[in-house]
Scaffold this active site. Structure first.
Site, PDB file in Angstrom:
ATOM      1  CG  ASP A 238      -2.255   0.906   0.901  1.00  0.00           C
ATOM      2  OD1 ASP A 238      -2.227   2.081   0.664  1.00  0.00           O
ATOM      3  OD2 ASP A 238      -3.400   0.040   0.738  1.00  0.00           O
ATOM      4  CG  ASP A 258       2.105   3.900  -7.384  1.00  0.00           C
ATOM      5  OD1 ASP A 258       1.056   3.128  -7.815  1.00  0.00           O
ATOM      6  OD2 ASP A 258       2.235   5.006  -8.189  1.00  0.00           O
ATOM      7  CG  MET A 259      -1.812  -0.291  -7.346  1.00  0.00           C
ATOM      8  SD  MET A 259      -3.464  -0.788  -6.612  1.00  0.00           S
ATOM      9  CE  MET A 259      -4.465   0.647  -6.705  1.00  0.00           C
ATOM     10  CE  LYS A 272     -12.858  -6.782   2.091  1.00  0.00           C
ATOM     11  NZ  LYS A 272     -12.375  -5.697   2.502  1.00  0.00           N
ATOM     12  CG  HIS A 276     -14.605  -0.246  -5.835  1.00  0.00           C
ATOM     13  ND1 HIS A 276     -13.463  -1.000  -5.250  1.00  0.00           N
ATOM     14  CD2 HIS A 276     -14.717   0.585  -5.047  1.00  0.00           C
ATOM     15  CE1 HIS A 276     -13.246  -0.247  -4.060  1.00  0.00           C
ATOM     16  NE2 HIS A 276     -14.069   0.536  -4.029  1.00  0.00           N
TER      17      HIS A 276
HETATM   18  C1  LIG Z   1     -10.814   0.869  -0.699  1.00  0.00           C
HETATM   19  S1  LIG Z   1      -9.151   0.581  -0.088  1.00  0.00           S
HETATM   20  C2  LIG Z   1      -9.014  -1.178   0.056  1.00  0.00           C
HETATM   21  C3  LIG Z   1      -8.292  -1.603   1.178  1.00  0.00           C
HETATM   22  C4  LIG Z   1      -8.319  -3.161   1.324  1.00  0.00           C
HETATM   23  N1  LIG Z   1      -7.978  -3.691   0.126  1.00  0.00           N
HETATM   24  C5  LIG Z   1      -9.476  -3.714   1.941  1.00  0.00           C
HETATM   25  O1  LIG Z   1     -10.474  -4.106   1.481  1.00  0.00           O
HETATM   26  O2  LIG Z   1      -9.650  -3.217   3.221  1.00  0.00           O
HETATM   27  C6  LIG Z   1      -8.019   1.002  -1.294  1.00  0.00           C
HETATM   28  C7  LIG Z   1      -6.516   1.134  -1.011  1.00  0.00           C
HETATM   29  O3  LIG Z   1      -6.092   1.417  -2.102  1.00  0.00           O
HETATM   30  C8  LIG Z   1      -4.690   2.214  -1.664  1.00  0.00           C
HETATM   31  N2  LIG Z   1      -4.099   2.714  -2.919  1.00  0.00           N
HETATM   32  C9  LIG Z   1      -4.438   3.625  -3.421  1.00  0.00           C
HETATM   33  N3  LIG Z   1      -3.622   4.023  -4.653  1.00  0.00           N
HETATM   34  C10 LIG Z   1      -2.738   3.233  -4.432  1.00  0.00           C
HETATM   35  C11 LIG Z   1      -1.478   2.739  -5.215  1.00  0.00           C
HETATM   36  N4  LIG Z   1      -1.285   3.713  -6.236  1.00  0.00           N
HETATM   37  N5  LIG Z   1      -0.528   1.743  -4.990  1.00  0.00           N
HETATM   38  C12 LIG Z   1      -0.982   0.943  -3.779  1.00  0.00           C
HETATM   39  N6  LIG Z   1      -2.070   1.483  -2.937  1.00  0.00           N
HETATM   40  C13 LIG Z   1      -2.845   2.295  -3.246  1.00  0.00           C
HETATM   41  C14 LIG Z   1      -5.303   3.035  -0.644  1.00  0.00           C
HETATM   42  O4  LIG Z   1      -4.302   3.488   0.218  1.00  0.00           O
HETATM   43  C15 LIG Z   1      -6.425   2.195   0.031  1.00  0.00           C
HETATM   44  O5  LIG Z   1      -5.629   1.511   1.083  1.00  0.00           O
END
Ligand SMILES: C[S@@+](CC[C@H](N)C(=O)[O-])C[C@H]1O[C@@H](n2cnc3c(N)ncnc32)[C@H](O)[C@@H]1O
Length: 528
Positions: A238, A258-259, A272, A276
């Site tokens: 994350d 960063d994904m 998860k 969306h």
């Molecule tokens: C809706 S949350 C989902 C968290 C987890 N998967 C869950 O279901 O509890 C989305 C996550 O995407 C992460 N995120 C956003 N952009 C990202 C990126 N470029 N690389 C990695 N993580 C990212 C956010 O920090 C956040 O924790």
């Protein structure tokens, strides 16, 4: 009735679809359905204030059932709000959040936990997730949804960015309090959902030796997987500000990254609540990086990993968040009330305006804090509703038009069904009657962009009613031309009243005196 688009409304067979029923009961049913949609936010806001006040915890701590006096011993509540708590509980019991056993012989009602509110106490506990979703940061952008559809945004089309000026991830990166709410909310959701996933679909994890939870937040889901499958080496990827608050001393490894750049190599990739959040192009990028992260089979990847194998566990689709509604084609009785003569659009626009809705976001606060003036509206906007409508001309007009639309609709039915109560009346005073139910013919005001609140002023309004010559006579005066109808209201309302309608508009304060008449008429007054 064939499907009928508005642009072909003039074709035979389509006109019917736009004409409201003349059956009063059908009209009232359709209006009721619109009220359900319009005031739907009251249900969410009641739930939000139950969470803010900790009502479920209070009932739980009392053994699962409690009376109001017992609940208030365990929550922070200003004593002046006690009587309003009963009303809040009425909404929460009608909506099934709590149960109620009605008192007999004047005793106290007994409130209890239901299967719904049991999820707000103990474990699993979804309260942190609901608190996140009902936070004003998430709710307020929806007030601009109609506008968002109309305006072209320069680059980023998200509703969140349109409302807050930055995207959700920048926002959480900068606002530590909201970030905590967000991350803890997601953990609560994972605790709840993953127990079920592992019980019902646990076989998808068999044969995996390492797993990366992409954009996994604080790793709520991975912590559950790691406990259920201790042989799997679990990691979470994350953003750095999220990883900085990750738990330590567990078997899960947290990686800042960063994904969209790269995803650490792993036997399986887990996502998860991630895709969306993104558009198609970004999802393709994320999935390509996921594919790259899984090594070929001969290098230890999961069988079939040459092709990205996707196991989708369906938890819910958005449509399941709403009650099932039958699929209708064309304009239904409810939407017919948003078109042409029986047009309720102005009253719904008023009820759903940000000025009307945002106070409810602070209902929990209002129960807790002592304020000199008890209204929720004043606590939010710094002045009461009537001062606000006097000072904010746009809202004043929205308010006046909304009440006129409501009167036009309701009074047609009242006159048709109960008109005999006006027989023998020679004069009538409509106390705090607003514009007296007088309306300007719809073609002048309605249609695309009505909700955008153009910068109208009182002069516009007078022009609209005086010089256009389009003013309709108020319903009561029209139905009973021999009754001298007068309307009493505040100066800023009367100044915008139509002229030449046989109705006399009188400036005054109903708390001081009410002009003499045969009959006094009050509509939507005492409720305020
Ligand atoms: C809706 S949350 C989902 C968290 C987890 N998967 C869950 O279901 O509890 C989305 C996550 O995407 C992460 N995120 C956003 N952009 C990202 C990126 N470029 N690389 C990695 N993580 C990212 C956010 O920090 C956040 O924790």
């Amino acid at each position: 009735m064939p499907y009928c688009h508005r642009s072909v409304a003039s074709r035979p067979g389509c006109i019917m679809a736009l004409t409201p029923s003349s059956n009063p009961q059908a009209l009232l049913n359709a209006q009721l359905e619109l009220w359900h949609h319009t005031f739907g936010f009251v249900k969410s806001m009641a739930l939000k204030s139950a969470l803010d006040l900790g009502i479920a915890d209070a009932i739980h701590a009392h053994g699962g059932t409690a009376t109001l006096p017992q609940i208030v011993t365990r929550i922070k509540l200003h004593e002046s709000r006690f009587r309003y708590l009963r009303r809040l509980m009425r909404v929460l019991t009608v909506t099934g959040v709590f149960s109620v056993e009605l008192s007999v012989n004047g005793g106290e009602h007994v409130y209890g936990l239901t299967p719904v509110s049991r999820l707000l106490v103990g474990s699993p506990n979804v309260a942190p997730f609901l608190t996140l979703i009902l936070d004003s940061v998430f709710v307020s952008p929806f007030l601009g949804l109609g506008e968002w559809f109309q305006h072209v945004m320069p680059e980023e089309p998200s509703l969140f960015k349109a409302a807050h000026g930055q995207d959700l991830w920048d926002f959480t990166g900068r606002d530590a309090k909201f970030a905590k709410l967000f991350d803890n909310g997601m953990v609560a959701d994972s605790d709840f959902a993953m127990d079920i996933v592992i019980k019902e679909c646990g076989d998808v994890f068999h044969g995996i030796t390492s797993l990366i939870d992409v954009a996994g937040g604080l790793g709520g889901a991975t912590q559950v997987i790691s406990k259920a499958f201790p042989d799997i080496k679990c990691s979470v990827l994350d953003l750095s500000h999220v990883v900085a608050s990750a738990p330590t001393g567990t078997d899960v490894t947290y990686i800042a990254g960063d994904m969209f750049e790269s995803i650490p190599s792993s036997n399986a990739v887990f996502l998860k609540w991630v895709l969306h959040d993104w558009g198609e192009a970004e999802c393709v990028k994320i999935l390509r990086n996921c594919k790259k992260a899984i090594p070929p089979r001969d290098a230890g990847g999961k069988p079939d990993s040459g092709k990205l194998r996707v196991s989708v566990v369906r938890q819910a689709s958005w449509s399941r968040f709403f009650l099932p509604v039958p699929l209708h084609r064309g304009l239904m009785p409810t939407s017919r009330l948003l078109a042409n003569s029986a047009n309720l659009t102005p009253i719904l626009s008023l009820m759903l305006d940000g000025v009307s809705v945002t106070p409810f976001l602070r209902l929990g606060d209002w129960f807790q804090h002592e304020l000199p003036d008890p209204t929720l509206f004043k606590m939010t906007h710094g002045q009461n509703l009537w001062d606000f409508t006097a000072r904010d001309t746009n809202f004043g007009m929205l308010f006046g038009d909304g009440m006129v639309a409501d009167s036009a609709f309701a009074m047609d039915i009242v006159i048709n069904e109960y008109g005999n109560i006006f027989n023998g009346v020679s004069s009538l005073i409509d106390v705090a009657g607003g514009l007296g139910g007088s309306r300007v013919r719809p073609s002048r005001r309605l249609g695309f962009g009505y909700n955008r609140r153009p910068n109208r002023n009182l002069e516009d309004r007078k022009n609209r009613t005086e010089t256009s010559g389009m003013t309709e006579r108020p319903p009561l005066s029209k139905a009973f031309p021999r009754v001298q109808c007068n309307v009493l209201d505040l100066p800023h309302v009367v100044v915008g009243a139509p002229t030449g309608t046989h109705v006399k508009y009188i400036v005054g304060d109903m708390f001081e005196s009410i002009p003499s008449a045969d009959v006094v008429f009050l509509k939507v007054i005492l409720s305020n």
